[in-house]
Enzyme design. Sequence first.
Site, PDB file in Angstrom:
ATOM      1  N   GLN A  56      38.347  56.646  32.363  1.00  0.00           N
ATOM      2  CA  GLN A  56      37.878  57.266  31.119  1.00  0.00           C
ATOM      3  C   GLN A  56      38.826  58.387  30.670  1.00  0.00           C
ATOM      4  O   GLN A  56      38.617  58.987  29.628  1.00  0.00           O
ATOM      5  CB  GLN A  56      36.438  57.759  31.227  1.00  0.00           C
ATOM      6  CG  GLN A  56      36.117  58.585  32.442  1.00  0.00           C
ATOM      7  CD  GLN A  56      34.634  58.942  32.512  1.00  0.00           C
ATOM      8  OE1 GLN A  56      34.285  60.055  32.214  1.00  0.00           O
ATOM      9  NE2 GLN A  56      33.785  58.018  32.927  1.00  0.00           N
TER      10      GLN A  56
ATOM     11  N   THR B  28      39.190  55.139   4.074  1.00  0.00           N
ATOM     12  CA  THR B  28      39.543  56.272   3.208  1.00  0.00           C
ATOM     13  C   THR B  28      40.823  56.040   2.418  1.00  0.00           C
ATOM     14  O   THR B  28      40.939  56.495   1.282  1.00  0.00           O
ATOM     15  CB  THR B  28      39.740  57.532   4.090  1.00  0.00           C
ATOM     16  OG1 THR B  28      38.606  57.660   4.924  1.00  0.00           O
ATOM     17  CG2 THR B  28      39.896  58.775   3.270  1.00  0.00           C
TER      18      THR B  28
HETATM   19  N1  ASP Z   1      35.190  56.343   8.224  1.00  0.00           N
HETATM   20  C1  ASP Z   1      36.488  55.930   7.779  1.00  0.00           C
HETATM   21  C2  ASP Z   1      36.744  54.541   8.346  1.00  0.00           C
HETATM   22  O1  ASP Z   1      37.066  54.402   9.497  1.00  0.00           O
HETATM   23  C3  ASP Z   1      37.522  56.891   8.200  1.00  0.00           C
HETATM   24  C4  ASP Z   1      38.921  56.505   7.766  1.00  0.00           C
HETATM   25  O2  ASP Z   1      39.112  55.808   6.782  1.00  0.00           O
HETATM   26  O3  ASP Z   1      39.879  56.884   8.466  1.00  0.00           O
HETATM   27  O4  ASP Z   1      36.625  53.580   7.617  1.00  0.00           O
END
Ligand code: ASP
Length: 342
Positions: free
Chosen positions: A279, A15
């Site tokens: 866990q 992201t």
């Molecule tokens: N789905 C994304 C990833 O892990 C979420 C993020 O960028 O934090 O690539």
Amino acid sequence: MGKKVRILLIYTGGTIGMVKDYPSGTLRAFDFKKLVTYIPELSQLDCKIESISFKQPIDSSDMNPSHWVEIASIIEKHYDSYDGFVVLQGSDTMSYSSSALSYMLENLSKPVIFTGSQLPIGDLRTDAKENLITSIQIAALQENSQAVIQEVCLYFEYKLYRANRTTKINAEHFQAFSSLNFPALAESGVHLKINRNYLLKHKKNQKLAVHKTMDTNVAIFKLFPGFSRELLHGILNIPNLKALVFETYGAGNAPTDEWLLSDLKEAIKKGLHIVNVTQCSGGSVIMGRYSTSEELRKIQLIDGSDITSEAAITKLMYLLGSGVSHKSFRTIFETSLRGELS
Ligand code: ASP
């Protein structure tokens, strides 16, 4: 005037490198070379920043050990030319990648800081700017011409953590990570407060060694009340399985059924390494504290102590890939190699 500190940004995807196309509402990757357009503040930092991007940036859910090797190789290739490295990736598997890199990069004397964001860089309320800018500032910290941070870390939402102590705990809060068994290495507020007592220190004259073989013949089995013998049998008999993270309850406890103990014992006898990891997100396995774990101790499960599952599974891949002998496997696993165990 001294030479400017040089930082290499390695963009792998996630992201943080995306912008929102407001008319359609979709997220798309932007040209990372235009980073300064999105974060003009970067040009005010007192260091020279250069960047390298994966040819095809990926969502971190698509990451596998070959991508970890790619990151390690980029760092190896540019190690002498830069003073610090900031790896940008999606947060979903960041604790796995950064734990893996902590093992793969032995004798680090420079910082490798993983960061990302929950909202894309082009979003009005993005957390990407703070995460990226402070990660770069931390990576650039020097004292007597030496890097202050000399290990693999993860920076998110005002905290710098030892990477192999972290777990992603929240899919929407800006505070997405926690490190319950080890204090933050630094906290960013009005001042950047470094908790020096907790930092790993590079041993003089030890050169960087990069380990690129990760053996993926490993698995994680998380206990749940009512799991069947067939299920466990299926896992223990996976062809070529060499090591298993056995995720137990609380302080390392498991049901006391006789079949469970005898199946585990049999698998260990055949050569499978089984590590007892709790866990719970915090606290430690203490085999023998309860009678429900005393039996596991007797059949010689490896003691995972307070390691996270992310750090345990990647440590297994690393040790198996390094050709550690069967005889010394337990001792080496139970030894803290990069600060992953207390
Ligand atoms: N789905 C994304 C990833 O892990 C979420 C993020 O960028 O934090 O690539």
